[in-house]
Design an enzyme around this catalytic site. Structure first.
Site, PDB file in Angstrom:
ATOM      1  N   CYS A 222     -44.117 -28.891  49.092  1.00 13.26           N
ATOM      2  CA  CYS A 222     -45.318 -28.170  49.533  1.00 13.26           C
ATOM      3  C   CYS A 222     -45.133 -26.680  49.256  1.00 13.26           C
ATOM      4  O   CYS A 222     -44.015 -26.172  49.225  1.00 13.26           O
ATOM      5  CB  CYS A 222     -45.639 -28.446  50.996  1.00 13.26           C
ATOM      6  SG  CYS A 222     -44.279 -28.218  52.155  1.00 13.26           S
ATOM      7  N   SER A 255     -40.179 -28.475  51.736  1.00 15.33           N
ATOM      8  CA  SER A 255     -40.884 -27.192  51.655  1.00 15.33           C
ATOM      9  C   SER A 255     -40.395 -26.417  50.440  1.00 15.33           C
ATOM     10  O   SER A 255     -39.260 -26.585  49.995  1.00 15.33           O
ATOM     11  CB  SER A 255     -40.602 -26.355  52.905  1.00 15.33           C
ATOM     12  OG  SER A 255     -39.251 -25.920  52.917  1.00 15.33           O
ATOM     13  N   ASP A 256     -41.257 -25.558  49.916  1.00 13.06           N
ATOM     14  CA  ASP A 256     -40.770 -24.547  48.984  1.00 13.06           C
ATOM     15  C   ASP A 256     -39.835 -23.643  49.790  1.00 13.06           C
ATOM     16  O   ASP A 256     -39.789 -23.711  51.023  1.00 13.06           O
ATOM     17  CB  ASP A 256     -41.943 -23.764  48.371  1.00 13.06           C
ATOM     18  CG  ASP A 256     -41.557 -23.102  47.046  1.00 13.06           C
ATOM     19  OD1 ASP A 256     -40.351 -22.875  46.814  1.00 13.06           O
ATOM     20  OD2 ASP A 256     -42.464 -22.804  46.248  1.00 13.06           O
ATOM     21  N   TRP A 257     -39.082 -22.806  49.103  1.00  9.54           N
ATOM     22  CA  TRP A 257     -38.002 -22.056  49.767  1.00  9.54           C
ATOM     23  C   TRP A 257     -38.541 -21.030  50.768  1.00  9.54           C
ATOM     24  O   TRP A 257     -39.112 -20.023  50.384  1.00  9.54           O
ATOM     25  CB  TRP A 257     -37.098 -21.448  48.702  1.00  9.54           C
ATOM     26  CG  TRP A 257     -35.933 -22.340  48.403  1.00  9.54           C
ATOM     27  CD1 TRP A 257     -34.615 -21.970  48.432  1.00  9.54           C
ATOM     28  CD2 TRP A 257     -35.934 -23.746  48.088  1.00  9.54           C
ATOM     29  NE1 TRP A 257     -33.820 -23.073  48.173  1.00  9.54           N
ATOM     30  CE2 TRP A 257     -34.596 -24.160  47.967  1.00  9.54           C
ATOM     31  CE3 TRP A 257     -36.928 -24.714  47.953  1.00  9.54           C
ATOM     32  CZ2 TRP A 257     -34.217 -25.482  47.688  1.00  9.54           C
ATOM     33  CZ3 TRP A 257     -36.573 -26.029  47.659  1.00  9.54           C
ATOM     34  CH2 TRP A 257     -35.238 -26.396  47.531  1.00  9.54           C
TER      35      TRP A 257
END
Ligand SMILES: *[C@@H]1O[C@H](CO)[C@@H](O)[C@H](O)[C@H]1NC(C)=O
Ligand SMILES: *[C@@H]1O[C@H](CO)[C@@H](O)[C@H](O)[C@H]1NC(C)=O
Ligand SMILES: *[C@@H]1O[C@H](CO)[C@@H](O)[C@H](O)[C@H]1NC(C)=O
Ligand SMILES: *[C@@H]1O[C@H](CO)[C@@H](O)[C@H](O)[C@H]1NC(C)=O
Ligand SMILES: *[C@@H]1O[C@H](CO)[C@@H](O)[C@H](O)[C@H]1NC(C)=O
Ligand SMILES: *[C@@H]1O[C@H](CO)[C@@H](O)[C@H](O)[C@H]1NC(C)=O
Length: 720
Positions: A222, A255-257
């Site tokens: 995401c 999640s994206d970072w």
């Protein structure tokens, strides 16, 4: 289990080993559920929680749980190759894979990546990128597969398959509506919201993710942005409803970072893993971890949700057969040199060279200027034609965050280091006849020298480029990743004008992340768009310039006559409205009768093709369209017949939507049959927002088969 497979040719890719150990999702779930049932709450939570930024060898790491023999996961960039690692290939970005319009090459390139990630012991590759090139300036467009959802869907699914067939978990990203860099990650309330209606989300932006899910993708990432006002990683509508309920995605959402913005709401919305684990890089705390355990204990997150997170993650690991002798981790992102020596490149340079040549798009070729035969002299003019100057080696700037010398990848996390980079000068020099004199000027601003070389040579070739990348690096005056405009960099327009004024036989070679404006087009003889060809750049280019490979690349995006012809642009705004709806890219140009400079799907060849014998057969559930394609020219070449469909008016669809393409290799004078099979439920349906389901619109459909979105050669109809 076969690790060392050759991917030199497309044919080999088709034989790529599907690991016999790979399980169905249902068998993988059975194993994972058994494991999860033996874990404590804290252990289950740990499966879902990264150990924190730079606390492990990979860009993302999850902890081991020895009692179930689970080693934890190593997650590593990028969509084109292993980032932060030596002795890997500096591969080819998505935009060039899309430009091949070649399914077997897309598979072969993905197989090569899968082999490299696996041998480096990476469990999860953070790619492919299946976001859409909605905005021509958007910094990361080059990581994805262009502006068309169908093309992106096909290329994305083949890439997932190729990676996963080697036992590596692929990650389709960034979910969703993540189509520019500006204001993407600004923390808290100043992060932009991408706003689109449900039909647009289903038919355009979720479409490639749906195809990735069908291909069995193990993970989906995401994104940072909000979607209709709600952060992507705590968005119940897009994660739970669309991805998990409608698309039946069985893998895990990561999640994206540092894109996780909350604990309880994210967990409830369906986020399964937070990466890299800490709230902000290096903060040492987490929205998951102790907070998630606490949230289960105090009743705000049901235990079943945490069981589901752990099950999805461990199931993906089982499904890909990673429980069986997976290589140890061979990268070290914290200390690059502290990784075991492991050269994983094999002969992948062959597939990289092949994809590079197959993705080279011939845009103009007046008077058959190309291919070059045996010129007395060639001029190579412009910094893009040569090496990086001084200390700027091809991988010198962090994450390729500079534009020195020839351009072969964009910048940001979507990169991999080059083991070497063959620049155009080297490629041309090694291919040119021995007595051809080669003269160079790599200074973009010395117009006098450029003109004098142009005057003195038989074939002047000007090299120009345009770069972009991820928003955490600024290169030149480009605001945070996105391009400031669609002009060439380093004074490219002036350089071309100077050369063309001095010699009318000028050839222009462009290395670019996407569309560029070409005010000089009428002054030059030939234009080659080589995109971003990776480490074999100069060799791939020479293959095409000298005619060893007949160009067959096609534009995966529209090149407009002027920037204002595009509807969408990168904006500095907290609300990004996708108000063009379904009319992304070429569909907008069609709907508004705007003539592009070069249309989507366009590209020339050294031969000619004719189209005949259209056949259209429709039933309730499927439609088959076929045609005969003949190479009516003098040399062998490849054609890319494309199928566009016009829906009945009442459907409210764009005038033409892409629903098929194939690449046909044909010897001179030979014919071949191209056949497109459409699944009515999937490919000829529209998203009905009232009933929230796919619906077939009954009526008369137009069939267009052509050589580009504007070069339609055959038309027909069918009725559903
Ligand atoms: C592996 O990478 C190192 C570091 O860049 C380099 O010195 C070495 O030559 C490479 N070896 C091979 C076989 O590519
Ligand atoms: C729990 O989350 C809050 C933010 O909501 C954070 O400040 C805190 O440090 C987290 N606790 C742990 C143990 O990570
Ligand atoms: C439960 O715990 C979570 C995590 O610490 C916290 O964010 C939430 O406010 C708590 N809810 C209640 C009702 O105590
Ligand atoms: C990085 O790894 C190398 C090789 O193991 C070692 O010599 C060096 O001290 C390490 N550097 C740091 C900063 O830890
Ligand atoms: C090389 O890149 C650096 C960093 O972006 C830049 O400052 C410099 O001007 C570039 N040099 C050339 C010759 O383009
Ligand atoms: C395009 O943007 C660059 C970088 O900001 C700038 O130097 C250049 O002048 C711009 N070109 C045009 C034609 O606006």
């Amino acid at each position: 289990m076969q690790l060392h497979i050759s991917v030199a040719t497309a044919a080999v890719a088709l034989l790529a080993v599907v690991d016999a150990a790979q399980l169905s999702w249902s068998d993988a779930y059975t194993k994972a559920k058994k494991d999860v049932s033996s874990l404590s709450l804290a252990e289950k939570v740990s499966v879902a929680t990264g150990i924190g930024w730079m606390n492990g060898p990979c860009v993302g790491n999850t902890p081991a749980i020895p009692k179930i023999d689970y080693p934890g996961l190593c997650l590593q960039d990028s969509p084109l190759g292993v980032r932060f690692a030596y002795n890997v290939s500096g591969g080819i970005p998505g935009v060039n894979v899309a430009a091949t319009f070649d399914k077997s090459l897309a598979s072969a390139r993905a197989t090569a990546m899968g082999v490299e990630f696996r041998e480096k012991g990476v469990n999860v590759q953070l790619g492919p990128d299946v976001n859409m090139a909605r905005v021509p300036e958007a910094g990361r467009n080059w990581e994805g597969f262009g502006e068309d959802p169908y093309l992106t869907g096909v290329m994305g699914a083949l890439t997932v398959q190729g990676i996963q067939d080697e036992g590596v978990i692929a990650t389709a990203k960034h979910y969703i509506l993540n189509e520019q860099e500006q204001d993407r990650t600004t923390v808290s309330d100043s992060c932009s919201s991408s706003n689109a209606d449900d039909r647009t989300i289903h038919e355009v932006y979720a479409w490639p993710f749906a195809r990735a899910v069908e291909a069995g993708v193990g993970s989906i990432m995401c994104s940072y942005n909000k979607i209709n006002g709600v952060y992507a990683c705590e968005n119940d509508d897009t994660i739970s409803r669309i991805l998990k309920d409608e698309l039946k995605f069985k893998g895990f959402v990561q999640s994206d970072w540092a894109a996780t913005m909350s604990g309880v709401p994210s967990a409830l919305a369906g986020l399964d893993m937070t990466m890299p684990g800490d709230i902000t890089f290096g903060s040492g705390n987490s929205y998951f971890g102790g907070n998630l355990t606490e949230a289960v204990k105090n009743g705000s997150v049901p235990l079943s949700r945490v069981n589901d997170m752990a099950t999805r993650i461990i199931a993906a690991w089982y499904k890909l057969g990673q429980d069986k002798k997976y290589p140890s981790i061979g990268v070290n992102f914290v200390n690059y040199t502290d990784a075991p020596f492991r050269n994983v490149q094999h002969d992948h340079k062959k597939i990289i060279r092949e994809v590079g040549a197959a993705s080279t798009i011939l845009l103009k070729n007046k008077g058959n200027t190309l291919p070059i035969k045996t010129p007395k002299s060639i001029g190579i003019i412009g910094s893009d034609g040569g090496p990086s100057p001084g200390n700027f080696g091809p991988s010198a700037c962090s994450d390729h965050g500079c534009d020195n010398g020839t351009l072969a990848q964009g910048w940001g996390s979507g990169t991999a280091w080059f083991p070497y980079l063959v620049n155009p000068y080297q490629g041309i020099k090694s291919r040119a006849p021995r007595n051809t004199k080669i003269v160079t000027s790599f200074d973009d601003y010395d117009l006098k020298k450029a003109a004098s070389i142009a005057k003195s040579v038989e074939v002047p070739i000007v090299f120009v480029n345009a770069d972009s990348g991820e928003g955490y690096i600024q290169v030149g005056d480009n605001p945070l990743g996105d391009r400031a405009n669609l002009s060439l960099w380093h004074g490219g327009d002036a350089l071309i004008e100077a050369v063309a004024d001095a010699n009318p036989n000028t050839i222009v070679v462009i290395h670019t992340v996407g569309a560029v404006m070409m005010p000089w087009l009428n002054k030059v003889k030939a234009v080659v768009n080589a995109g971003l060809p990776g480490q074999e750049s100069g060799n791939s280019l020479a293959d095409v310039l000298f005619g060893d490979v007949n160009p067959s690349g096609r534009l995966p995006y529209t090149i407009a006559k002027k920037p204002s012809d595009y509807y969408a642009h990168a904006v500095n705004s907290l609300e990004i409205d996708y108000s063009e709806g379904l009319l992304i890219g070429h569909r907008y140009f069609d709907a508004h009768n705007i003539d592009p400079l070069f249309e989507f799907g366009y590209g020339m060849s050294y031969t000619k093709f004719s189209y005949n014998s259209l056949s259209v057969k429709a039933s309730k559930s499927s439609v088959t369209v076929s045609a005969k394609i003949t190479n009516s020219g003098k040399v062998a070449g490849a054609e890319v017949p494309q199928l566009y469909i016009g829906f009945p008016k009442s459907a409210g669809e764009p005038p033409k939507v892409l629903r098929g393409f194939e690449k046909l290799q044909l010897k001179a004078g030979k014919s071949g049959k191209v056949s497109f099979d459409l699944d009515v439920a999937k490919e000829l349906s529209i998203w009905d927002t009232t009933d929230s389901k796919w619906k077939v619109v009954h009526g008369k459909y137009q069939v267009y088969v052509g050589a580009s979105s504007r070069d339609i050669r055959l038309t027909g109809t069918f009725t559903l």
